[in-house]
Design an enzyme around this catalytic site. Structure first.
Site, PDB file in Angstrom:
ATOM      1  CD  GLU A   1     -28.343  19.374  -2.679  1.00  0.00           C
ATOM      2  OE1 GLU A   1     -29.282  19.711  -1.923  1.00  0.00           O
ATOM      3  OE2 GLU A   1     -27.747  20.179  -3.427  1.00  0.00           O
TER       4      GLU A   1
ATOM      5  CE  LYS B   1      -5.073   3.445  -5.946  1.00  0.00           C
ATOM      6  NZ  LYS B   1      -6.003   2.397  -5.449  1.00  0.00           N
TER       7      LYS B   1
ATOM      8  CD  GLU C   1      -7.639   2.286  -8.607  1.00  0.00           C
ATOM      9  OE1 GLU C   1      -8.436   2.508  -7.678  1.00  0.00           O
ATOM     10  OE2 GLU C   1      -6.587   1.618  -8.456  1.00  0.00           O
TER      11      GLU C   1
ATOM     12  CG  HIS D   1     -28.551  23.509  -2.160  1.00  0.00           C
ATOM     13  ND1 HIS D   1     -28.765  22.684  -3.249  1.00  0.00           N
ATOM     14  CD2 HIS D   1     -28.730  24.781  -2.606  1.00  0.00           C
ATOM     15  CE1 HIS D   1     -29.072  23.423  -4.297  1.00  0.00           C
ATOM     16  NE2 HIS D   1     -29.052  24.699  -3.938  1.00  0.00           N
TER      17      HIS D   1
ATOM     18  CB  CYS E   1      -3.394   2.622  -1.284  1.00  0.00           C
ATOM     19  SG  CYS E   1      -3.772   0.914  -0.883  1.00  0.00           S
TER      20      CYS E   1
ATOM     21  CE1 TYR F   1     -11.407  -1.378  -5.445  1.00  0.00           C
ATOM     22  CE2 TYR F   1     -11.628  -3.626  -6.255  1.00  0.00           C
ATOM     23  CZ  TYR F   1     -12.008  -2.629  -5.380  1.00  0.00           C
ATOM     24  OH  TYR F   1     -12.964  -2.863  -4.437  1.00  0.00           O
TER      25      TYR F   1
ATOM     26  CB  CYS G   1      -0.936  -0.011   1.207  1.00  0.00           C
ATOM     27  SG  CYS G   1      -2.000   1.444   1.311  1.00  0.00           S
TER      28      CYS G   1
END
Length: 455
Positions: free
Chosen positions: A441, A51, A181, A436, A48, A177, A43
């Site tokens: 939302e 990346k 990616e 908002h 991760c 993944y 990772c």
């Protein structure tokens, strides 16, 4: 006085191993941890973290282009690959040092070298053999590359972060993944990019509508999607480029070919076979619910057990194990409702069941769906669209799946995952006042189901 050198010997200083070692040492356990390659694991070094840094980089060209719609018309820039690569190296080096210091400061004995099992309670590192009451294997996974002619010319996620030069023309092979990616990374940084996948649609296991919608959006970003296609052979040319022959006989010359065709448990050469530790057909260490192997003194967590290959899952498994062994807690890892994100462009965030799986579990299912062009793009000129879905069990009103394809999907779905873990119903979503104007939302303003399934 203990008959062993250590109470716990951890093989592998990745996410699960480091977390387990630190927690155990903090409880007064005598811990050693050995690592021969990546301090911090996949990772931190080739997964991760780098990346995500490259994903950030790949967004800038698009952002500069979009800025014109907001009056920022000087979008001249030049991408310098060595700057990105070397800044990334500096950051990873900093993190390596942090991980090493965390281990040492917690009281762990940090051993630099490749560890192998010598027995149920013995580990060899170089010429030294250490004994331990318990051994934890946390060696993670390793990129899998199929055996094709020219395999030696293929890049994997282990090498791609540190290329000497940035390729102008690249093929990314795979449908998970990492493949999706990296196709976005290469394309965003200016490479002519094809994503090659042998199936008819990438991201198998994700919600079908999410997969199809993502393919539509990824193609808008300049990635050429080549489904139902595979590579037959690769040959290196005199100029260093690669001649690629596809299974349909087509040929192309490219600068680089990256394979992201899955990862396998990193168990080769650990000495597991000689000890009789049970492995799956794919080489994963087989453990029970307590992460214990068939040898009572040997445990395993993380990608090496091939349950859910995600960093936070490895962390949770390491913590649960230590709490049970040394903290007296009856802690189990709950593998339900694990949120996940794919940092393609736009991002995917998801938690809970896909629509296809939810239909099999809940005979009375409502699907709430919203698709729109984000407010930002009314001025940016981008044609990117966002998809949001909620899956609701009509019998209980529980939200059993939430999916998003759009900017910051991972950040948004993380919060929704907390609500779903707490048992949120659709009525609770409806009663929540939205922020908002945001895309998020929309998750609390979808009132009418777009599809209904009945028993």
């Amino acid at each position: 006085m203990s008959q062993f050198d250590f109470d716990l010997f951890v093989i592998g200083a990745g996410s699960g191993g480091v977390r387990a070692a630190r927690m155990a040492a903090g409880m007064g356990v005598r811990v050693a941890i050995a690592e021969d390659r990546y301090m911090g694991g996949t990772c931190v070094n080739v997964g991760c973290v780098p990346k995500k840094l490259y994903v950030y980089a790949s967004h800038y060209a698009e952002s500069f282009h979009e800025a014109a719609g907001f009056g920022l018309i000087d979008a001249s820039y030049q991408f310098d690959w060595p700057t990105l690569r070397d800044n990334k190296k500096q950051e990873i080096s900093r993190l390596n040092g942090i991980y090493a210091n965390l281990l040492k400061n917690s009281g762990c004995t940090l051993i630099d070298g490749r560890a192998t099992l010598e027995g149920p309670n013995a580990v060899r590192v170089g010429e030294q053999v250490f004994t331990a009451e318990r051994i934890l294997i946390a060696t993670g996974g390793w990129p899998f590359v199929p055996d094709i002619p020219g395999k030696e010319h293929i890049l994997t996620s282990n090498e791609v972060f540190d290329l000497e030069t940035f390729p102008s023309r690249v093929l990314v092979v795979g449908g998970g993944y990492i493949a999706v990616e990296f196709a976005g990374i290469f394309a965003g940084l200016g490479a002519k990019t094809d994503l090659v996948y042998r199936g008819d649609l990438f991201l198998r296991g994700f919600d079908q509508e999410v997969r199809a919608f993502t393919a539509q959006e990824v193609a808008k970003k300049g990635v050429n999607l080549r489904f139902n296609t595979d590579i037959a052979s690769i040959t290196k040319c005199a100029d260093g480029r690669l001649d690629v022959v596809f299974n349909d006989g087509a040929q192309e010359t490219v600068d680089a070919v990256m394979y992201a065709t899955g990862r396998v448990p990193n168990t080769q050469g650990l000495g597991l076979d000689a000890l009789g530790v049970n492995l799956s057909r794919k080489g994963a260490i087989q453990v029970d619910d307590l992460f214990q192997t068939n040898l009572p003194s040997i445990y395993a967590v993380g990608d090496v057990i091939d349950r859910v290959q995600l960093t936070p899952v490895a962390l949770a498994e390491g913590m649960a194990l230590v709490k049970r062994l040394y903290g007296g807690a009856e802690t189990n890892v709950d593998y339900n409702l694990i949120p996940t994100a794919v940092f393609c462009q736009p991002n995917i965030g998801t938690v809970g069941l896909s629509e296809e799986d939810a239909c099999k579990v809940y005979p009375n299912l409502d699907v709430y769906r919203s698709e729109f062009r984000a407010m930002k793009h009314t001025l940016s000129g981008s044609q990117e669209r966002t998809l949001m879905k909620l899956l609701v069990d009509r019998d209980t009103d529980r939200v059993v799946g939430a999916h998003m394809v759009g900017a910051e999907a991972g950040e948004i779905i993380q919060g929704i995952a907390i609500a779903m873990k707490a048992g949120a119903t659709k009525a609770m979503f409806d009663a929540t006042i939205g922020i908002h104007p945001t895309a998020a939302e929309e998750f609390v303003t979808m009132r009418e189901p777009s599809r209904r399934y009945n028993m």
